[in-house]
Design an enzyme around this catalytic site. Structure first.
Site, PDB file in Angstrom:
ATOM      1  N   GLU A   1      -7.273  -2.435   7.519  1.00  0.00           N
ATOM      2  CA  GLU A   1      -8.308  -2.714   6.705  1.00  0.00           C
ATOM      3  C   GLU A   1      -8.531  -4.412   6.442  1.00  0.00           C
ATOM      4  OE1 GLU A   1      -6.427  -0.414   6.057  1.00  0.00           O
ATOM      5  OE2 GLU A   1      -7.318   1.235   4.617  1.00  0.00           O
TER       6      GLU A   1
ATOM      7  N   HIS B   1      -1.988   7.503   8.891  1.00  0.00           N
ATOM      8  CA  HIS B   1      -1.397   6.730   7.702  1.00  0.00           C
ATOM      9  C   HIS B   1      -0.361   7.372   7.128  1.00  0.00           C
ATOM     10  CE1 HIS B   1      -1.453   3.990   4.284  1.00  0.00           C
ATOM     11  NE2 HIS B   1      -1.436   5.158   3.327  1.00  0.00           N
TER      12      HIS B   1
ATOM     13  N   HIS C   1       2.451   4.621   1.027  1.00  0.00           N
ATOM     14  CA  HIS C   1       2.524   5.406   2.014  1.00  0.00           C
ATOM     15  C   HIS C   1       3.245   6.807   2.194  1.00  0.00           C
ATOM     16  CE1 HIS C   1       1.503   1.620   4.100  1.00  0.00           C
ATOM     17  NE2 HIS C   1       1.328   2.239   5.287  1.00  0.00           N
TER      18      HIS C   1
ATOM     19  N   ASP D   1       3.531  -1.602   5.965  1.00  0.00           N
ATOM     20  CA  ASP D   1       2.591  -2.550   6.858  1.00  0.00           C
ATOM     21  C   ASP D   1       2.943  -3.946   6.792  1.00  0.00           C
ATOM     22  OD1 ASP D   1       1.157  -0.158   6.896  1.00  0.00           O
ATOM     23  OD2 ASP D   1      -0.674  -0.981   5.564  1.00  0.00           O
TER      24      ASP D   1
ATOM     25  N   GLU E   1       0.726  -1.191  -0.051  1.00  0.00           N
ATOM     26  CA  GLU E   1       0.068  -0.147  -0.184  1.00  0.00           C
ATOM     27  C   GLU E   1       0.972   1.442  -0.099  1.00  0.00           C
ATOM     28  OE1 GLU E   1      -1.859   0.589   3.952  1.00  0.00           O
ATOM     29  OE2 GLU E   1      -3.824   1.181   2.717  1.00  0.00           O
TER      30      GLU E   1
ATOM     31  N   HIS F   1      -2.200  -3.711   9.186  1.00  0.00           N
ATOM     32  CA  HIS F   1      -2.815  -3.064   8.004  1.00  0.00           C
ATOM     33  C   HIS F   1      -4.327  -2.881   8.522  1.00  0.00           C
ATOM     34  CE1 HIS F   1      -4.228  -1.635   4.130  1.00  0.00           C
ATOM     35  NE2 HIS F   1      -5.090  -2.946   3.879  1.00  0.00           N
TER      36      HIS F   1
ATOM     37  N   GLU G   1       3.832   5.557  11.972  1.00  0.00           N
ATOM     38  CA  GLU G   1       4.639   4.778  10.868  1.00  0.00           C
ATOM     39  C   GLU G   1       5.894   5.090  10.595  1.00  0.00           C
ATOM     40  OE1 GLU G   1       1.400   1.911   8.721  1.00  0.00           O
ATOM     41  OE2 GLU G   1       1.366   4.097   8.080  1.00  0.00           O
TER      42      GLU G   1
HETATM   43 ZN    ZN Z   1       0.628   1.622   6.853  1.00  0.00          ZN
HETATM   44 MN    MN Z   2      -2.318   0.209   5.830  1.00  0.00          MN
END
Ligand code: ZN
Ligand code: MN
Length: 258
Positions: free
Chosen positions: A123, A178, A37, A46, A35, A121, A183
């Site tokens: 989701e 995010h 970032h 992630d 994904e 992650h 992170e």
């Molecule tokens: Zn992430």
């Molecule tokens: Mn993620």
């Protein structure tokens, strides 16, 4: 049993078999996503973060770390920028559920009776639950009733005091974290070679209306793909997060797995 690696896939099969056959050694399965970032971090944040938490925890509790799930469920606009963004490469929910269910059942066939899903992650959350529910149901049909599964997301172990220390200017909420301070700080502490702070884009936390629209309205996602600014990220904050989350996960797993 002690080996010089925490990673199950680095063992020979006889060593692996000896470690897991009696069911006492927990298996930790990191689960992430490919994904975007933002402009300043790579696509596998992630995956890297839960894998490193799992490795640290495994070393302390005598567990093994399974190969991570490197693809996850589709990025949601309000927690990952959206699945329309370049680089973000996702599975359908049914695909993720089926693959994770298979892996859980395979580890159980080897003798494993303690499994922890270490999620990186957001989701993935409900698809993990569904996979485990289906695996437990099918295993029950096969007469296996003693498998215990713990599901966790590492950021849930950041307690209130740490949040105050990490976000002196106010906490924007995990949903818009995010590519932000959490992170980016962890990546600075663990994998600084992958972080390009000079390319980070500073912007206010994303705000969304209390509903979703599909196809997504691209203009709702801040242009760099991050949902809050990484500007206040630091190596020091990364170490605080590492410490708090690792200790929290160790305590949780010692409690659940004995
Ligand atoms: Zn992430
Ligand atoms: Mn993620």
């Amino acid at each position: 049993m002690q080996f010089n690696t925490a990673f199950a896939s680095e063992l020979t099969w006889p060593d692996y078999d000896a470690a897991v056959r009696d069911g006492t050694t927990p298996i930790l399965i990191p689960i992430g996503a490919m994904e975007q970032h933002g402009h300043h971090m790579p696509l596998h944040v992630d995956v890297l973060l839960p894998t490193e938490f799992a490795r640290r925890v495994a070393a302390q509790i005598g567990a093994l770390v399974a190969p991570p799930f490197t693809y996850g469920y589709k990025s949601h606009q309000k927690s990952g920028g959206g699945n329309h963004l370049p680089g973000t490469t996702s599975l359908d929910g049914a695909t993720l559920v089926a693959a994770l269910k298979d892996v859980v059942k395979e580890f159980t066939r080897h003798g494993v009776r303690k499994i922890c899903l270490v999620n990186g992650h957001f989701e993935n959350s409900w698809f993990i639950v569904e996979a485990i529910d289906l695996a437990l149901r099918e295993l029950r049909w096969d007469g296996v009733t003693d498998l215990k599964v713990v599901v966790l997301s590492y950021w849930d172990f950041v307690h209130k005091e740490a949040i105050c220390e990490l976000y002196p200017g106010g906490f924007p909420g995990w949903d818009v974290e995010h590519g932000g301070v959490l992170e980016t700080s962890l990546m600075l502490a663990l994998h600084p070679q992958f972080v390009h702070l000079d390319r980070a884009v500073d912007h206010p936390p994303a705000t969304f209306p209390p509903y979703d629209v599909y196809p997504v309205k691209r203009e709702w996602t801040p242009a760099p793909g991050t949902l809050s600014s990484p500007r206040e990220a630091s190596v020091e904050k990364g170490h605080i997060l590492l410490d708090v989350c690792t200790r929290g996960i160790i305590d949780a797993l010692r409690g659940e797995f004995g």
